[in-house]
Design an enzyme around this catalytic site. Structure first.
Site, PDB file in Angstrom:
ATOM      1  N   HIS A 159       1.067  -1.136  -0.084  1.00 11.72           N
ATOM      2  CA  HIS A 159      -0.061  -0.052   0.303  1.00 11.72           C
ATOM      3  C   HIS A 159       1.138   1.623   0.347  1.00 11.72           C
ATOM      4  O   HIS A 159       1.962   1.353   1.099  1.00 11.72           O
ATOM      5  CB  HIS A 159      -0.993   0.537   0.839  1.00 11.72           C
TER       6      HIS A 159
ATOM      7  N   CYS B  88      -3.794   1.998  -4.370  1.00 16.89           N
ATOM      8  CA  CYS B  88      -4.446   3.174  -3.804  1.00 16.89           C
ATOM      9  C   CYS B  88      -4.894   4.549  -4.585  1.00 16.89           C
ATOM     10  O   CYS B  88      -3.590   5.312  -4.696  1.00 16.89           O
ATOM     11  CB  CYS B  88      -3.815   3.357  -2.609  1.00 16.89           C
TER      12      CYS B  88
ATOM     13  N   TYR C  31     -14.276   3.925   7.325  1.00 12.24           N
ATOM     14  CA  TYR C  31     -15.683   2.671   7.040  1.00 12.24           C
ATOM     15  C   TYR C  31     -17.046   2.940   7.547  1.00 12.24           C
ATOM     16  O   TYR C  31     -17.088   1.242   8.068  1.00 12.24           O
ATOM     17  CB  TYR C  31     -14.354   1.728   7.712  1.00 12.24           C
TER      18      TYR C  31
ATOM     19  N   ASP D 293     -12.662   1.999  -1.088  1.00  9.39           N
ATOM     20  CA  ASP D 293     -11.573   2.658  -0.437  1.00  9.39           C
ATOM     21  C   ASP D 293     -12.448   4.220   0.406  1.00  9.39           C
ATOM     22  O   ASP D 293     -13.241   4.617  -0.090  1.00  9.39           O
ATOM     23  CB  ASP D 293     -10.260   3.581  -0.185  1.00  9.39           C
ATOM     24  N   HIS D 294     -12.587   3.742   1.921  1.00 10.78           N
ATOM     25  CA  HIS D 294     -13.622   5.312   2.776  1.00 10.78           C
ATOM     26  C   HIS D 294     -14.910   5.007   1.829  1.00 10.78           C
ATOM     27  O   HIS D 294     -15.363   4.878   0.868  1.00 10.78           O
ATOM     28  CB  HIS D 294     -12.277   6.274   2.749  1.00 10.78           C
TER      29      HIS D 294
ATOM     30  N   HIS E 117      -7.123  -0.018  -4.699  1.00 10.77           N
ATOM     31  CA  HIS E 117      -8.752   0.910  -3.359  1.00 10.77           C
ATOM     32  C   HIS E 117      -8.950   1.458  -4.634  1.00 10.77           C
ATOM     33  O   HIS E 117      -7.616   2.388  -4.769  1.00 10.77           O
ATOM     34  CB  HIS E 117      -7.539   1.330  -2.566  1.00 10.77           C
TER      35      HIS E 117
HETATM   36  C1  DNO Z   1      -6.433   2.723   5.128  1.00 14.25           C
HETATM   37  C2  DNO Z   1      -5.750   1.493   4.863  1.00 14.25           C
HETATM   38  C3  DNO Z   1      -4.455   1.808   5.273  1.00 14.25           C
HETATM   39  C4  DNO Z   1      -4.269  -0.085   4.591  1.00 14.25           C
HETATM   40  C5  DNO Z   1      -2.862  -0.349   4.463  1.00 14.25           C
HETATM   41  C6  DNO Z   1      -2.268  -1.513   4.170  1.00 14.25           C
HETATM   42  O1  DNO Z   1      -7.703   3.399   5.320  1.00 14.25           O
HETATM   43  O2  DNO Z   1      -6.417   2.032   3.568  1.00 14.25           O
HETATM   44  O3  DNO Z   1      -4.502   1.404   6.682  1.00 14.25           O
HETATM   45  O4  DNO Z   1      -5.021  -1.082   5.363  1.00 14.25           O
HETATM   46  O5  DNO Z   1      -1.864   1.162   5.238  1.00 14.25           O
HETATM   47  O6  DNO Z   1      -1.455  -1.775   5.037  1.00 14.25           O
END
Ligand code: DNO
Length: 390
Positions: free
Chosen positions: A236, A274, A365, A348-349, A301
């Protein structure tokens, strides 16, 4: 037409968002981790299977592990790092034995992602995550009081931070502190200031070049094991994608990603791409980076941010913000057809909205905002897919 494998993150049995909720959002897969196992310890097969069975009982698969955390001793190559390396490869073998395929991790020292505000109101009343530069500088220099922190900022930045601090009452200052030191994803325990300062201090001799070397050493050992047992590693990127609190960050830019993939040039050494983290840096041309590194993207992501000239950003709607999600999705569709393979992705989020405004969920989340993001992305994929087929 090969389509994205849609998933959502689940924080495990204590998550207010249930597996049923995730299924109803239309997901085929779940992204989760054994958050109860301390960093550095081995993930036993029995524990992995237990979690897997919970997910399969709801008609989904455990598609991606996020994360198998890398202990900070490995990032520094100090203390018990050799033992933790062995634990890591043992965990990978155990994970593979259970039939899982993708493992996400990161190499950010001490802290993972950072936000100053986890309830930033949108004009609609929905709440977003935000990184405000002045608040961050105020935290670093005046609240945490990191030694020599002021040297990292310009006079103007310090002055703006002073004004920001003066505008916050004690409760707001505490909130800022808590938001930034929320600790580790999936945990609700915040670090104390002294703990953080002690952790930061352990990195005082480690610059970006050395951290990169440690990352590549880690990969040189771990990625071949992953390859051998049929796993894909997905790193990530840093969030935000630049150094913070005097700590180096080395998975932030196009060059960082190119170096990382070239350092250990095997398929198992890949990316969790991401769009939100990368997109928070003005130099990162996200669709172009996806095109360039697509063959090594094992997990996606999808998220968007909106930046301003002062270094602030907030998390925008998934299809809004600075990253052109139409261009990103076009790349993804073409990539999957070229590779002949569905790539797992998660929205994501998401904004905290509607009924979720009254619920206690992990920051970023809540269910409904992510469901909205996923539904929009799913529609975008279908529409673009049909157009591209013609
Ligand atoms: C945040 C996430 C990160 C991710 C880590 C992966 O929302 O995208 O915390 O899970 O960095 O190791």
């Amino acid at each position: 037409m090969i389509k994205l494998h849609q998933t959502m993150r689940w924080y495990g049995p204590n998550d207010a968002v249930s597996l049923r909720d995730i299924r109803q959002a239309g997901c085929a897969g779940v992204v989760t981790a054994l958050h109860h196992i301390p960093y550095g310890e081995i993930w036993p097969v029995a524990e992995i299977k237990k979690r897997q069975q919970l997910i399969e009982a709801e008609g989904m698969t455990w598609t991606v592990i996020e994360s198998l955390p890398v202990h900070d001793d490995i990032k520094r190559q100090t203390g018990q790092w050799r033992t933790y390396m062995e634990h890591y490869t043992t965990s990978l073998r155990n994970i593979a034995a259970c039939g899982l395929k993708v493992v996400t991790y990161n190499f950010m020292p001490v802290l993972d992602w950072l936000r100053t505000d986890i309830a930033y109101p949108m004009p609609s009343g929905a709440l977003a995550l935000r990184f405000e530069k002045a608040a961050f500088v105020a935290f670093d220099v005046f609240l945490l009081k990191r030694p020599n922190a002021a040297a990292d900022y310009s006079e103007t930045e310090l002055e703006t931070a002073r004004q920001k601090l003066a505008s916050l009452n004690p409760a707001e200052q505490k909130k800022l502190f808590d938001n930034l030191l929320l600790g580790l994803p999936g945990s609700t325990e915040a670090f104390t200031p002294d703990q953080v300062l002690a952790e930061l201090d352990k990195y005082r001799h480690i610059d970006a070049a050395l951290l990169k070397k440690h990352l590549y050493d880690f990969l040189a050992e771990v990625a071949p094991v992953a390859e051998e047992c049929g796993l894909q590693l997905a790193i990530h990127p840093d969030d935000p994608p630049y150094p913070v609190l005097g700590l180096p960050r080395v998975v932030s830019t196009e060059q960082d990603l190119a170096d990382l993939l070239a350092a250990v040039p095997i398929a198992a050494n890949g990316l969790c791409f991401c769009t939100g983290s990368l997109g928070a840096h003005p130099d990162n041309a996200v669709p172009r980076m996806l095109q360039r590194f697509g063959d090594r993207v094992h997990f996606l992501h999808l998220r968007n941010t909106r930046r301003d000239a002062d270094g602030n950003f907030f998390e925008a709607d998934h299809l809004d913000g600075d990253t052109d999600m139409v261009a990103v999705m076009t790349e993804i569709i073409q990539l999957m057809q070229r590779r002949g393979k569905a790539i797992p992705m998660r929205p994501d989020h998401g904004h905290q909205m509607l009924d979720d405004l009254n619920k206690k969920t992990f920051a970023g989340y809540s269910a409904i905002g992510r469901l909205k993001g996923l539904a929009e992305l799913r529609g975008l994929e279908m529409g673009l897919g049909k157009m591209l087929e013609q």
